[in-house]
Design a protein around this motif. Sequence first.
Motif, PDB file in Angstrom:
ATOM      1  N   ALA A 120       0.828  -1.036   0.075  1.00 17.69           N
ATOM      2  CA  ALA A 120       0.131  -0.220  -0.121  1.00 17.69           C
ATOM      3  C   ALA A 120       0.690   1.276   0.162  1.00 17.69           C
ATOM      4  O   ALA A 120       1.424   1.084   1.425  1.00 17.69           O
ATOM      5  CB  ALA A 120      -0.670   0.148   1.127  1.00 17.69           C
ATOM      6  N   MET A 178      -0.845  -1.083  -3.986  1.00 15.00           N
ATOM      7  CA  MET A 178      -2.426  -0.305  -4.264  1.00 15.00           C
ATOM      8  C   MET A 178      -1.825   1.207  -3.661  1.00 15.00           C
ATOM      9  O   MET A 178      -1.593   1.480  -3.110  1.00 15.00           O
ATOM     10  CB  MET A 178      -3.668  -0.395  -3.052  1.00 15.00           C
ATOM     11  N   HIS A 234      -9.003  -2.076   3.280  1.00 10.63           N
ATOM     12  CA  HIS A 234      -8.193  -2.626   2.472  1.00 10.63           C
ATOM     13  C   HIS A 234      -6.716  -3.367   3.194  1.00 10.63           C
ATOM     14  O   HIS A 234      -6.118  -2.872   3.663  1.00 10.63           O
ATOM     15  CB  HIS A 234      -7.194  -1.438   0.900  1.00 10.63           C
TER      16      HIS A 234
END
Length: 618
Positions: A28, A61, A182
């Motif tokens: 991330a 992400m 997430h």
Amino acid sequence: MGLQSKVAALSTRCNVELVSNQHEYVIAVVGAGPRGTSFLERLLAQVERCSPGQRRGLKVMVFDPAPHGAGRVWNPEQSSLYLMNTPAAFPTAAPSGGTRRSLPPSSCSISFLEFCAPGGFDDDAASYPTRSQYGTYLAWLNKEVSAHLRGRGVVVQHISAEVTALIPQADRYLLRTAGGEHAADAVVLALGHLETELSSGPAHLAAQADKHGLHYQGPAIPTEVDYSTFGAGQNVLVRGLGLNFFDLMIEVTAGRGGQFRLNQDPTPGRRFTYEPSGAEPRLIAGSRRGTPYRAKTLAPGFVPSGIELAHLTPRAIDELLAEHTELDFAAHLWPLIEKDIRSTCASFGGPADFDVTSCARPFQHRSWTSPQEYQHTLVKWLEDDAEASTAGADSPEKMAINALHAARLEVKKLVADRRIRMASVLRDIEGWFEPLVEGLASGPPLQRIEELAALSRAGLVEFLGPEPVYGVDSTNGAFIADSAAVQGARYHAAYMIEAMMPPNRITQAQSQLVRGMLADGLAAPAIVESGGQAHVHKGFNVTEAPHRLIHSDGTAGHIYVLGLQLSSVQWGTAIAAEAGGDIQGSARALADADAAAASVLQTLTPDAALPNLAPVLS
């Protein structure tokens, strides 16, 4: 082990021959501005060098509500009036030129200048591009890198949302946004500029403004300020004469239809005459030094040729380190820097007793009998500064200032290599050296100083004296400002703006994410010992490179930090990486991104561990 050795060691360990029945490995990236984009480019470079083998799935992400690639500061949609304060040859978000000897490029690795011609922009290396143009480059690079990662089998997901919480769960992390949650195995924080709480002085002014119906604008990114609130002909008090001031200045003048006309027989400092549109407010601006940041010289080069540090040399530094182990900036380094400034001034034909501190505060111990006298003094100062900048290498003063600039680059290396004791970094470098060098060597392009001189002659910008004081006249319901050095200089206004960026201090951040991490012990500010007292630093407490958050219990996990919040271990973190620069110095931001990317990818091997994952003491 030095930074370059660490980067090389991590880069050679890439091995993705992994079992396919494990869940995909998720990275991330929180923040899609220049630092987040550099991480993606370095990740691509690492992936392109990996052996193909049997891969475990890899997913990236990227979270940011601002435009991905450009972020908030470099939004391509911003006004084309806003200029960068570095020439086109300097900035990059990917390795180029000599940097590639240490950091092998990816298939997308080009600098801004290399992008300019194919991107349809002026590719004059000495020109000062617009911030929207640099944002266009960053957006292009981000998009290209993402596409090439996908071509290598990496899933890349761009999410236009703010991460509001980061929660550790077993060996993974949960990232919360307004749209859902997430999970990720590793997190890269590239947060950039954060909105912050007002300190006591500005908070008092803001409270008084609310009470009396006045309009107060605190420190902010210029593109996020609503300048339309300043009406035509209205007084606007401005605190700060740095780079944000020039954005304000150009937005409420040329941005409202005014014209800078080039004079037929221009002399430096008097090249422009300003023709008002009638829509402009009247800016009344001040700063502690009483003057704006000085213009950059027209002498070519980030450090112009002929500038050589004869005293602050590697040999001199090594000798100091052999004697002292850790250096004190004021006692050990500043005397050498002063010698280099003076010898440079003399070598270019100036006096050998050059006093750089007086140059930074030219109006110390002076007084003026009227505001009009002070305006005349300031316009003459602007014209002289423009003349010196135009002279380039023929200005001993500007060359001496560039020696100061060259010394700053060496000091940045020493801070990042932890050669200067943190108490001295806090007291000396951040305390007085940083504002000194910024005011002299980090100023705007010459064009802005000449435009400011024209606006002052036109009566649309007026200057407060040195050390101005701002307050609120509760009787008359107005902001007030004056300077004790200028007789009769009391100004009133219904509007006041702090022309500066929000302070880079995590303990003042309004970000829900940062507040939550601090409250939960996932992150902590660095603590600096000075004079027998503990001082809370503005940056995160982090490990050595690759820099990972050190939790409040002294351990470190898989949360990497890039950019501004590394101010506890670096100095000058807001400056972009230099195209072709040294990864130990002006291109260190790229080395940080590369080290993080290599370290993250190393965890794709099940039987390999992240380096230094044992508890790290703060």
